[in-house]
Design a protein around this motif. Sequence first.
Motif, mmCIF file in Angstrom:
data_model
loop_
_atom_site.group_PDB
_atom_site.id
_atom_site.type_symbol
_atom_site.label_atom_id
_atom_site.label_comp_id
_atom_site.label_asym_id
_atom_site.label_seq_id
_atom_site.Cartn_x
_atom_site.Cartn_y
_atom_site.Cartn_z
ATOM 1 N N LEU A 251 0.684 -0.974 -0.080
ATOM 2 C CA LEU A 251 -0.018 -0.264 -0.276
ATOM 3 C C LEU A 251 1.141 0.888 0.430
ATOM 4 O O LEU A 251 1.845 1.584 0.671
ATOM 5 N N ILE A 252 0.546 2.327 -0.950
ATOM 6 C CA ILE A 252 0.829 2.773 -0.945
ATOM 7 C C ILE A 252 0.393 4.569 -0.574
ATOM 8 O O ILE A 252 -0.754 4.636 -1.753
ATOM 9 N N THR A 253 0.558 5.422 0.408
ATOM 10 C CA THR A 253 -0.692 6.572 0.234
ATOM 11 C C THR A 253 -0.347 7.499 0.937
ATOM 12 O O THR A 253 1.030 7.506 1.287
ATOM 13 N N LYS A 254 -1.459 8.477 1.061
ATOM 14 C CA LYS A 254 -0.760 10.163 1.227
ATOM 15 C C LYS A 254 -1.488 10.735 1.451
ATOM 16 O O LYS A 254 -2.591 10.147 1.136
ATOM 17 N N VAL A 255 -1.756 11.782 2.314
ATOM 18 C CA VAL A 255 -2.957 12.444 3.092
ATOM 19 C C VAL A 255 -2.373 13.433 2.293
ATOM 20 O O VAL A 255 -0.948 14.346 2.101
ATOM 21 N N LEU A 256 -3.608 14.700 0.942
ATOM 22 C CA LEU A 256 -3.017 15.170 0.434
ATOM 23 C C LEU A 256 -4.303 16.122 1.510
ATOM 24 O O LEU A 256 -5.124 16.413 0.619
ATOM 25 N N TYR A 257 -3.659 17.487 0.382
ATOM 26 C CA TYR A 257 -4.213 19.245 1.170
ATOM 27 C C TYR A 257 -4.284 20.153 -0.603
ATOM 28 O O TYR A 257 -3.527 19.704 -1.580
ATOM 29 N N PRO A 258 -5.055 20.929 -0.435
ATOM 30 C CA PRO A 258 -5.186 21.722 -2.031
ATOM 31 C C PRO A 258 -4.084 22.349 -2.869
ATOM 32 O O PRO A 258 -3.283 22.606 -2.026
ATOM 33 N N GLY A 259 -3.930 21.539 -3.955
ATOM 34 C CA GLY A 259 -2.959 21.689 -4.308
ATOM 35 C C GLY A 259 -2.144 21.192 -5.036
ATOM 36 O O GLY A 259 -0.883 20.954 -5.451
ATOM 37 N N ASP A 260 -2.468 20.200 -4.016
ATOM 38 C CA ASP A 260 -1.762 18.287 -3.464
ATOM 39 C C ASP A 260 -1.735 17.743 -5.144
ATOM 40 O O ASP A 260 -3.002 17.412 -5.540
ATOM 41 N N VAL A 261 -1.483 16.152 -5.928
ATOM 42 C CA VAL A 261 -1.227 16.020 -7.127
ATOM 43 C C VAL A 261 -0.502 14.408 -6.869
ATOM 44 O O VAL A 261 0.616 13.780 -6.110
ATOM 45 N N PHE A 262 -1.133 13.628 -6.599
ATOM 46 C CA PHE A 262 -0.887 12.363 -6.883
ATOM 47 C C PHE A 262 -1.493 11.151 -7.979
ATOM 48 O O PHE A 262 -2.020 11.409 -8.675
ATOM 49 N N VAL A 263 -0.721 9.942 -8.083
ATOM 50 C CA VAL A 263 -0.172 9.414 -9.566
ATOM 51 C C VAL A 263 -0.779 8.218 -9.073
ATOM 52 O O VAL A 263 -0.363 7.868 -7.671
ATOM 53 N N PHE A 264 -2.118 7.496 -9.754
ATOM 54 C CA PHE A 264 -2.498 6.362 -9.763
ATOM 55 C C PHE A 264 -1.869 5.432 -11.135
ATOM 56 O O PHE A 264 -2.765 6.113 -11.837
ATOM 57 N N PRO A 265 -1.033 4.714 -10.736
ATOM 58 C CA PRO A 265 -0.518 3.810 -11.911
ATOM 59 C C PRO A 265 -1.864 2.724 -12.542
ATOM 60 O O PRO A 265 -2.625 2.218 -11.326
ATOM 61 N N ILE A 266 -1.420 2.562 -13.973
ATOM 62 C CA ILE A 266 -2.562 2.373 -15.267
ATOM 63 C C ILE A 266 -2.648 0.668 -14.501
ATOM 64 O O ILE A 266 -1.734 0.003 -14.130
ATOM 65 N N GLY A 267 -4.093 -0.273 -14.595
ATOM 66 C CA GLY A 267 -4.748 -0.836 -13.244
ATOM 67 C C GLY A 267 -4.341 -1.370 -12.659
ATOM 68 O O GLY A 267 -5.110 -2.381 -12.042
ATOM 69 N N LEU A 268 -3.560 -0.482 -11.926
ATOM 70 C CA LEU A 268 -3.429 -0.762 -9.968
ATOM 71 C C LEU A 268 -4.762 -0.477 -9.204
ATOM 72 O O LEU A 268 -5.571 0.537 -9.639
ATOM 73 N N ILE A 269 -4.994 -1.284 -8.135
ATOM 74 C CA ILE A 269 -6.341 -0.569 -6.979
ATOM 75 C C ILE A 269 -6.293 0.680 -6.442
ATOM 76 O O ILE A 269 -4.931 0.420 -6.034
ATOM 77 N N HIS A 270 -7.021 1.232 -6.810
ATOM 78 C CA HIS A 270 -6.935 2.530 -5.904
ATOM 79 C C HIS A 270 -8.009 3.010 -5.140
ATOM 80 O O HIS A 270 -9.545 3.070 -5.420
ATOM 81 N N PHE A 271 -7.766 4.330 -4.476
ATOM 82 C CA PHE A 271 -8.538 5.006 -3.831
ATOM 83 C C PHE A 271 -8.674 6.245 -3.088
ATOM 84 O O PHE A 271 -7.479 6.505 -3.055
ATOM 85 N N GLN A 272 -9.691 7.560 -2.671
ATOM 86 C CA GLN A 272 -10.350 9.007 -2.114
ATOM 87 C C GLN A 272 -10.451 8.702 -1.202
ATOM 88 O O GLN A 272 -11.742 8.299 -1.321
ATOM 89 N N VAL A 273 -10.502 9.045 -0.110
ATOM 90 C CA VAL A 273 -11.274 9.468 1.238
ATOM 91 C C VAL A 273 -11.100 10.729 1.257
ATOM 92 O O VAL A 273 -9.711 10.636 1.867
ATOM 93 N N ASN A 274 -12.167 11.329 1.910
ATOM 94 C CA ASN A 274 -12.302 12.475 2.677
ATOM 95 C C ASN A 274 -12.236 11.950 3.650
ATOM 96 O O ASN A 274 -12.774 11.972 4.527
ATOM 97 N N ILE A 275 -10.948 12.928 4.518
ATOM 98 C CA ILE A 275 -11.365 12.738 6.263
ATOM 99 C C ILE A 275 -10.916 14.319 6.410
ATOM 100 O O ILE A 275 -11.048 14.448 7.298
#
Length: 227
Positions: free
Chosen positions: A135-159
Amino acid sequence: MSAYRFLLSAFTLLLPLASSPASAYDPSPLQDFCVVFVNGKFCKDPKLAAANDFSFSGLNIPRSTANRVGSNVTLLNADQIPGLNTMGISMARIDYAPNGGLNPPHTHPRATEILLVLEGTLAVGFVTSNPDNRLITKVLYPGDVFVFPIGLIHFQVNIGQASAVAVAGLSSQNPGAITIANAVFGSNPPINPDVLAKAFQLDKNIVYYLQKQFGGSVGQGPWDDMP
């Protein structure tokens, strides 16, 4: 957030994809553009193409998140913008409800995704392929960018305690989406409960419950009546 700021952020996110069609996952086009034609022809006559074939309005408008997962994905692909046909890119707006709005674990079989947070605080992540399943995970704030590689299971949740908004660029005109729980427990016809019980190490009654929750038929798989 003003409409100008929203659209500027979306444009900034998509510009690298749009300026490098050769690096997109979809094959590079062999013509300037190929607007989808509604009467069955593959490409509209370029002389008949108009601005509306290449535009969409209203992506700045918040979408309802009043559903079981608390999120709403507005996808813009070749179905919504005919001029995207053969261009190898698409984009999406994702709205998240406060306190746990979730874009549940899913994959895009034909696209890498790059996500830009505009409002709120998101915990995001993806899982690498077997055998590591890291699991590769990070908390993002406005202006942050994150890449999800093709085909891999991913998610986002509002904390966060307020609504969140993100925009995503995808390296395909038709990235596809497979939501894991819906595909596994909501398939039609259903996957045999014995298969799911063994795969997930669950009691079969829990499998039945999950199949009901995700709208799938409950019962035996399609091969059980075979001799």
